[in-house]
Design a protein around this motif. Structure first.
Motif, PDB file in Angstrom:
ATOM      1  N   HIS A  75      27.570  36.278  50.100  1.00 40.58           N
ATOM      2  CA  HIS A  75      28.565  36.696  51.097  1.00 40.58           C
ATOM      3  C   HIS A  75      29.488  37.762  50.514  1.00 40.58           C
ATOM      4  N   LEU A  76      29.974  37.535  49.313  1.00 38.75           N
ATOM      5  CA  LEU A  76      30.875  38.503  48.688  1.00 38.75           C
ATOM      6  C   LEU A  76      30.182  39.838  48.469  1.00 38.75           C
ATOM      7  N   ARG A  77      28.950  39.811  48.035  1.00 37.49           N
ATOM      8  CA  ARG A  77      28.222  41.061  47.807  1.00 37.49           C
ATOM      9  C   ARG A  77      27.954  41.807  49.114  1.00 37.49           C
ATOM     10  N   ALA A  78      27.810  41.059  50.201  1.00 35.12           N
ATOM     11  CA  ALA A  78      27.532  41.696  51.489  1.00 35.12           C
ATOM     12  C   ALA A  78      28.784  42.259  52.145  1.00 35.12           C
ATOM     13  N   HIS A  79      29.965  41.710  51.824  1.00 35.79           N
ATOM     14  CA  HIS A  79      31.176  42.063  52.558  1.00 35.79           C
ATOM     15  C   HIS A  79      32.240  42.789  51.733  1.00 35.79           C
ATOM     16  N   HIS A  80      32.000  42.970  50.434  1.00 36.35           N
ATOM     17  CA  HIS A  80      32.998  43.633  49.590  1.00 36.35           C
ATOM     18  C   HIS A  80      32.332  44.686  48.713  1.00 36.35           C
ATOM     19  N   GLU A  81      33.037  45.793  48.505  1.00 33.21           N
ATOM     20  CA  GLU A  81      32.509  46.873  47.685  1.00 33.21           C
ATOM     21  C   GLU A  81      32.855  46.699  46.208  1.00 33.21           C
ATOM     22  N   ARG A  82      33.946  45.991  45.944  1.00 38.12           N
ATOM     23  CA  ARG A  82      34.329  45.778  44.549  1.00 38.12           C
ATOM     24  C   ARG A  82      35.186  44.524  44.458  1.00 38.12           C
ATOM     25  N   ILE A  83      35.275  44.000  43.244  1.00 37.86           N
ATOM     26  CA  ILE A  83      36.189  42.903  42.926  1.00 37.86           C
ATOM     27  C   ILE A  83      36.978  43.328  41.703  1.00 37.86           C
ATOM     28  N   LEU A 122      28.158  38.575  40.601  1.00 40.92           N
ATOM     29  CA  LEU A 122      29.189  39.504  41.063  1.00 40.92           C
ATOM     30  C   LEU A 122      29.412  40.657  40.079  1.00 40.92           C
ATOM     31  N   ALA A 123      28.578  40.747  39.061  1.00 41.38           N
ATOM     32  CA  ALA A 123      28.732  41.807  38.051  1.00 41.38           C
ATOM     33  C   ALA A 123      28.763  43.210  38.666  1.00 41.38           C
ATOM     34  N   PRO A 124      27.917  43.527  39.655  1.00 38.78           N
ATOM     35  CA  PRO A 124      27.983  44.887  40.227  1.00 38.78           C
ATOM     36  C   PRO A 124      29.326  45.176  40.903  1.00 38.78           C
ATOM     37  N   LEU A 125      29.921  44.191  41.553  1.00 38.08           N
ATOM     38  CA  LEU A 125      31.215  44.397  42.216  1.00 38.08           C
ATOM     39  C   LEU A 125      32.332  44.537  41.194  1.00 38.08           C
ATOM     40  N   LEU A 126      32.227  43.840  40.086  1.00 42.40           N
ATOM     41  CA  LEU A 126      33.218  43.981  39.020  1.00 42.40           C
ATOM     42  C   LEU A 126      33.082  45.333  38.333  1.00 42.40           C
ATOM     43  N   ARG A 127      31.856  45.804  38.150  1.00 42.62           N
ATOM     44  CA  ARG A 127      31.659  47.123  37.536  1.00 42.62           C
ATOM     45  C   ARG A 127      32.226  48.233  38.409  1.00 42.62           C
ATOM     46  N   ALA A 128      32.308  47.992  39.714  1.00 44.10           N
ATOM     47  CA  ALA A 128      32.826  49.008  40.636  1.00 44.10           C
ATOM     48  C   ALA A 128      34.346  49.135  40.576  1.00 44.10           C
ATOM     49  N   ALA A 129      35.019  48.176  39.929  1.00 40.94           N
ATOM     50  CA  ALA A 129      36.478  48.211  39.818  1.00 40.94           C
ATOM     51  C   ALA A 129      36.900  49.060  38.630  1.00 40.94           C
ATOM     52  N   GLU A 130      38.095  49.626  38.725  1.00 41.60           N
ATOM     53  CA  GLU A 130      38.590  50.483  37.641  1.00 41.60           C
ATOM     54  C   GLU A 130      38.931  49.670  36.392  1.00 41.60           C
ATOM     55  N   ARG A 131      39.570  48.520  36.584  1.00 43.78           N
ATOM     56  CA  ARG A 131      39.958  47.671  35.440  1.00 43.78           C
ATOM     57  C   ARG A 131      39.612  46.217  35.765  1.00 43.78           C
TER      58      ARG A 131
END
Length: 272
Positions: A75-83, A122-131
């Motif tokens: 769900h998180l991967r489908a609905h969010h671009e980053r964490i 959720l590693a891809p969404l974390l990688r999309a974050a700046e920090r």
């Protein structure tokens, strides 16, 4: 606007963090078992109530279920671009061994398997974050040899002490896997400096529950006070692994075969 994901975000320290980050203007995803508790939490958020409700999301899940953990990750991967921050704070203490309907030992499933699925999934969404930062409330400091790789779910010789130590050490090794894949990630294992007042969710003996509640009331910190160091860590994350008790930084536990043990752990649970 940051996106903060909090497991166990309807009670205790998780709820205190959700209130803080919503009041600060962040987008907050709360994962828990009770929609009623989530709705009650929203009524305590300061600031613009309409804005907070728009920035708050609740996902109902029992994270001792591998299927539920996978569903939440999807769900998180489908609905969010980053964490920007993932806080792993779900807790349900069991003094005795309990098997889930999926056949897993319940404490291992909640305190490690779910966290493994969140951190890796959720590693891809974390990688999309700046920090990006992960704060894992697995209290640091378990001995390096605490994991029984031949019996991870402790079908033989289960004790609360052994189970607790194994989960904590496994979560420290999970940090090696996470930061190896993403060197810009801050991965912190954290525990409170002292007791925290809470409802103490769990299936434990009457004596243990009474002691926890009484001592918490007499000596414990309020959750809103206890989470101050976590708020600071999320606000200024430093890439790499770290361990804290409250605001005090600790020396990471180092074993002779940490990288090998981390890889062995991943291989053992990678098909979950």
């Amino acid at each position: 606007m940051r996106t903060i994901v909090i497991t166990g975000g309807t009670d205790g320290m998780g709820a205190a963090l959700a209130r803080h980050f919503l009041s600060a203007g962040d987008r907050v995803v709360v994962i828990g078992r009770s929609r009623v508790k989530f709705d009650a939490l929203l009524t305590t958020v300061t600031g613009d109530d309409r804005s907070a409700k728009q920035r708050a999301e609740f996902i109902a899940a029992d994270l001792s279920s591998v299927a539920d953990s996978r569903r939440v990750v999807e769900h998180l991967r489908a609905h969010h671009e980053r964490i920007d921050a993932l806080v792993l704070a779900a807790s349900f203490i069991r003094q005795r061994r309990h098997t889930t309907t999926e056949g897993h030992e319940a404490s291992w499933a909640l305190f490690f398997l779910s966290k493994y699925l969140f951190v890796t999934g959720l590693a891809p969404l974390l990688r999309a974050a700046e920090r990006p930062v992960i704060v894992n409330t697995a209290v640091p400091g378990a001995r390096a040899g605490a994991i029984d790789f031949d019996d991870l779910e402790m079908r033989e010789g289960f004790t609360f002490t052994r189970s607790n130590a194994q989960q904590r050490r496994a979560n420290e090794l999970l940090g090696l896997l996470a930061t190896g894949e993403n060197p810009g990630l801050a991965y912190v294992t954290w525990g409170p400096a002292r007791l925290v007042r809470s409802s103490f969710a769990g299936d434990v003996g009457k004596g243990m529950k009474i002691a926890a509640v009484v001592l918490g009331r007499l000596l414990g910190q309020r959750p809103d006070t206890a989470v101050g160091p976590i708020i600071d860590i999320v606000g200024a994350p430093a890439p790499g692994r770290a361990a804290y008790r409250g605001a005090k930084k600790l020396t990471l536990t180092v074993g002779d075969h940490d990288d090998r043990d981390a890889a062995r752990l991943a291989a053992a649970v990678g098909d979950e």
